[in-house]
Design an enzyme around this catalytic site. Sequence first.
Site, PDB file in Angstrom:
ATOM      1  N   GLY A   1       7.222   3.263  -5.961  1.00 58.99           N
ATOM      2  CA  GLY A   1       5.606   3.154  -6.333  1.00 58.99           C
ATOM      3  C   GLY A   1       5.289   4.408  -7.239  1.00 58.99           C
ATOM      4  O   GLY A   1       4.482   4.347  -8.125  1.00 58.99           O
TER       5      GLY A   1
ATOM      6  N   HIS B   1      15.315   1.969  -2.649  1.00 57.43           N
ATOM      7  CA  HIS B   1      15.432   1.931  -4.136  1.00 57.43           C
ATOM      8  C   HIS B   1      16.763   2.110  -4.752  1.00 57.43           C
ATOM      9  O   HIS B   1      16.935   2.228  -5.909  1.00 57.43           O
ATOM     10  CB  HIS B   1      14.444   3.157  -4.531  1.00 57.43           C
ATOM     11  CG  HIS B   1      13.021   3.546  -3.802  1.00 57.43           C
ATOM     12  ND1 HIS B   1      12.388   2.263  -4.029  1.00 57.43           N
ATOM     13  CD2 HIS B   1      12.739   3.979  -2.872  1.00 57.43           C
ATOM     14  CE1 HIS B   1      11.104   2.553  -3.338  1.00 57.43           C
ATOM     15  NE2 HIS B   1      11.585   3.810  -2.609  1.00 57.43           N
TER      16      HIS B   1
ATOM     17  N   ILE C   1      13.992  -1.947  -5.194  1.00 55.47           N
ATOM     18  CA  ILE C   1      12.705  -2.038  -6.170  1.00 55.47           C
ATOM     19  C   ILE C   1      12.316  -0.486  -6.838  1.00 55.47           C
ATOM     20  O   ILE C   1      13.039   0.331  -6.112  1.00 55.47           O
ATOM     21  CB  ILE C   1      11.490  -2.512  -5.411  1.00 55.47           C
ATOM     22  CG1 ILE C   1      11.508  -1.731  -4.161  1.00 55.47           C
ATOM     23  CG2 ILE C   1      11.948  -3.929  -4.913  1.00 55.47           C
ATOM     24  CD1 ILE C   1       9.990  -2.037  -3.369  1.00 55.47           C
TER      25      ILE C   1
ATOM     26  N   ASP D   1      13.093  11.321  -3.477  1.00 59.40           N
ATOM     27  CA  ASP D   1      12.536  10.268  -2.579  1.00 59.40           C
ATOM     28  C   ASP D   1      13.788   9.519  -2.577  1.00 59.40           C
ATOM     29  O   ASP D   1      14.047   8.613  -3.358  1.00 59.40           O
ATOM     30  CB  ASP D   1      11.696   9.315  -2.934  1.00 59.40           C
ATOM     31  CG  ASP D   1      11.140   8.381  -1.820  1.00 59.40           C
ATOM     32  OD1 ASP D   1      12.071   8.030  -1.086  1.00 59.40           O
ATOM     33  OD2 ASP D   1      10.077   7.722  -2.011  1.00 59.40           O
TER      34      ASP D   1
HETATM   35  C1  LIG Z   1       4.882   6.041   1.513  1.00 58.70           C
HETATM   36  C2  LIG Z   1       6.370   6.768   0.575  1.00 58.70           C
HETATM   37  C3  LIG Z   1       7.489   5.626   0.501  1.00 58.70           C
HETATM   38  C4  LIG Z   1       7.540   4.971  -0.618  1.00 58.70           C
HETATM   39  C5  LIG Z   1       7.920   3.663  -0.924  1.00 58.70           C
HETATM   40  C6  LIG Z   1       7.777   2.994  -1.979  1.00 58.70           C
HETATM   41  O1  LIG Z   1       7.994   3.405  -3.182  1.00 58.70           O
HETATM   42  S1  LIG Z   1       7.675   1.060  -1.795  1.00 58.70           S
HETATM   43  C7  LIG Z   1       7.431   0.610  -3.528  1.00 58.70           C
HETATM   44  C8  LIG Z   1       6.211   0.590  -3.868  1.00 58.70           C
HETATM   45  N1  LIG Z   1       4.979  -0.200  -3.259  1.00 58.70           N
HETATM   46  C9  LIG Z   1       5.286  -1.767  -3.437  1.00 58.70           C
HETATM   47  O2  LIG Z   1       6.098  -2.209  -3.932  1.00 58.70           O
HETATM   48  C10 LIG Z   1       4.044  -2.349  -2.574  1.00 58.70           C
HETATM   49  C11 LIG Z   1       3.423  -3.432  -3.332  1.00 58.70           C
HETATM   50  N2  LIG Z   1       2.363  -4.001  -2.570  1.00 58.70           N
HETATM   51  C12 LIG Z   1       2.473  -5.062  -2.057  1.00 58.70           C
HETATM   52  O3  LIG Z   1       3.759  -5.652  -1.827  1.00 58.70           O
HETATM   53  C13 LIG Z   1       1.386  -5.764  -1.161  1.00 58.70           C
HETATM   54  O4  LIG Z   1       0.278  -5.460  -1.891  1.00 58.70           O
HETATM   55  C14 LIG Z   1       1.171  -5.355   0.181  1.00 58.70           C
HETATM   56  C15 LIG Z   1       2.664  -5.891   0.953  1.00 58.70           C
HETATM   57  C16 LIG Z   1       1.281  -3.713   0.455  1.00 58.70           C
HETATM   58  C17 LIG Z   1       0.057  -6.057   0.821  1.00 58.70           C
HETATM   59  O5  LIG Z   1      -0.102  -7.196   0.645  1.00 58.70           O
HETATM   60  P1  LIG Z   1      -0.749  -8.145   1.758  1.00 58.70           P
HETATM   61  O6  LIG Z   1      -0.646  -9.474   1.109  1.00 58.70           O
HETATM   62  O7  LIG Z   1       0.319  -8.241   2.818  1.00 58.70           O
HETATM   63  O8  LIG Z   1      -1.832  -7.689   2.142  1.00 58.70           O
HETATM   64  P2  LIG Z   1      -3.352  -8.332   2.005  1.00 58.70           P
HETATM   65  O9  LIG Z   1      -3.765  -8.368   0.768  1.00 58.70           O
HETATM   66  O10 LIG Z   1      -3.387  -9.616   2.980  1.00 58.70           O
HETATM   67  O11 LIG Z   1      -4.149  -7.211   2.939  1.00 58.70           O
HETATM   68  C18 LIG Z   1      -4.149  -7.121   4.388  1.00 58.70           C
HETATM   69  C19 LIG Z   1      -5.051  -5.652   4.375  1.00 58.70           C
HETATM   70  O12 LIG Z   1      -4.411  -4.570   3.988  1.00 58.70           O
HETATM   71  C20 LIG Z   1      -5.183  -3.860   2.987  1.00 58.70           C
HETATM   72  N3  LIG Z   1      -4.151  -3.607   1.628  1.00 58.70           N
HETATM   73  C21 LIG Z   1      -3.526  -4.624   0.976  1.00 58.70           C
HETATM   74  N4  LIG Z   1      -2.996  -3.878  -0.074  1.00 58.70           N
HETATM   75  C22 LIG Z   1      -2.869  -2.483   0.425  1.00 58.70           C
HETATM   76  C23 LIG Z   1      -2.324  -1.526  -0.172  1.00 58.70           C
HETATM   77  N5  LIG Z   1      -1.690  -1.672  -1.532  1.00 58.70           N
HETATM   78  N6  LIG Z   1      -2.597  -0.363   0.095  1.00 58.70           N
HETATM   79  C24 LIG Z   1      -3.313  -0.206   1.155  1.00 58.70           C
HETATM   80  N7  LIG Z   1      -4.097  -1.272   1.840  1.00 58.70           N
HETATM   81  C25 LIG Z   1      -3.808  -2.328   1.494  1.00 58.70           C
HETATM   82  C26 LIG Z   1      -6.090  -5.106   2.576  1.00 58.70           C
HETATM   83  O13 LIG Z   1      -7.265  -4.591   2.058  1.00 58.70           O
HETATM   84  C27 LIG Z   1      -6.264  -5.779   3.777  1.00 58.70           C
HETATM   85  O14 LIG Z   1      -7.291  -4.898   4.499  1.00 58.70           O
HETATM   86  P3  LIG Z   1      -8.716  -5.776   4.894  1.00 58.70           P
HETATM   87  O15 LIG Z   1      -9.403  -5.716   3.425  1.00 58.70           O
HETATM   88  O16 LIG Z   1      -8.465  -6.874   5.312  1.00 58.70           O
HETATM   89  O17 LIG Z   1      -9.460  -4.897   5.555  1.00 58.70           O
END
Ligand SMILES: CCC/C=C/C(=O)SCCNC(=O)CCNC(=O)[C@H](O)C(C)(C)COP(=O)([O-])OP(=O)([O-])OC[C@H]1O[C@@H](n2cnc3c(N)ncnc32)[C@H](O)[C@@H]1OP(=O)([O-])[O-]
Length: 309
Positions: free
Chosen positions: A231, A213, A228, A208
């Site tokens: 994940g 990252h 960062i 990846d």
């Molecule tokens: C793909 C491969 C590439 C890799 C990249 C990486 O590694 S990146 C590094 C690794 N990754 C990271 O570092 C990411 C770490 N995570 C974050 O930064 C935060 O959790 C966020 C920005 C993903 C969402 O936060 P927020 O405050 O903006 O969201 P909110 O709480 O206001 O909810 C809004 C809606 O979305 C839903 N929902 C919420 N969360 C998730 C989720 N995780 N997952 C799925 N769904 C989620 C929640 O249920 C709600 O729907 P509902 O219930 O209304 O129908």
Amino acid sequence: MSSDASEFDPDRIESYKFPETTYTYSERDVALYALGIGACARDAVDVDQLQFVYHEKGQKFIQVLPTFAALFSLGSLPGGLDLPGLKFDPRLLLHGQQYIELYKPLPSNACLKNTVSLAGLHDKGKAAILEIETKSYDKDSGALLCMNRTTAFLRGAGGFSKSSHPYSYSNYPKDKVPSVKIPKGQPFVVFEDCTQPSQALLYRLSGDYNPLHSDPTFAKVAGFTRPILHGLCTLGFSVRAIVKCICRGDPNLVKCISGRFLLHVYPGETLLTEMWLEGLRVIYQTKVKERSRTVLSGYVDLHGLSSSL
Ligand SMILES: CCC/C=C/C(=O)SCCNC(=O)CCNC(=O)[C@H](O)C(C)(C)COP(=O)([O-])OP(=O)([O-])OC[C@H]1O[C@@H](n2cnc3c(N)ncnc32)[C@H](O)[C@@H]1OP(=O)([O-])[O-]
């Protein structure tokens, strides 16, 4: 922006047929992955961990950590998420969730055939959520080894619904949605592990190469003070802790893995994985010690419990 889309078109995304892909890996990839998720970082002769990087005690094959299966999902999308009809800013993409079912012990080298399909697409207003399902088969025997469901959280790409009802499509029943309630009592066990400042630079060698990252300028545009951790690297640390503490080092006790990424992790931070045992389910949450924040939570289902537990 996705080059093939002038606007976000959920119908086009839904009807897209993903090409079948192949994915080949060797024992070197397995060992590199294990090092990327911290195996043997604290203790190079750890009795539970050495088997994932070395032919310990003359063992014929290096053992494969169960989260290695997650690499097949990203490996099955050589063009990334550049899908017809999907319009988003790749700099704002975050990994939301990962769900993995393991049907057979993972071989230490293999050539796989991956079939890929859309598992879900949801309009959350401020974001679009895209779920991709990958089934991985051993190319020689045809045996289904595992299934991954990868959820991408596409910040800024929501609001594409054409009706007042937010668009939501899923190819799996609602009761299969990974949800987890963290128990109120004390955890059964807590495992502390340090990620290294160079952790993401090592982990990216497992396939990846997203600059989020590794590239400080890119990370700032994405909203972070510095690059960062992937994940899937955090998930790897957490499940490795479960394999060590609950499975007593046996990776093949793991049946399925579910994790939701709640907050980013900076390489170099300390991870505390708290585990609760409910029957054959391990409920876990991982915190960053320095910031006292939960970054990941989920569950791991087991085939059985280790007799020495
Ligand atoms: C793909 C491969 C590439 C890799 C990249 C990486 O590694 S990146 C590094 C690794 N990754 C990271 O570092 C990411 C770490 N995570 C974050 O930064 C935060 O959790 C966020 C920005 C993903 C969402 O936060 P927020 O405050 O903006 O969201 P909110 O709480 O206001 O909810 C809004 C809606 O979305 C839903 N929902 C919420 N969360 C998730 C989720 N995780 N997952 C799925 N769904 C989620 C929640 O249920 C709600 O729907 P509902 O219930 O209304 O129908």
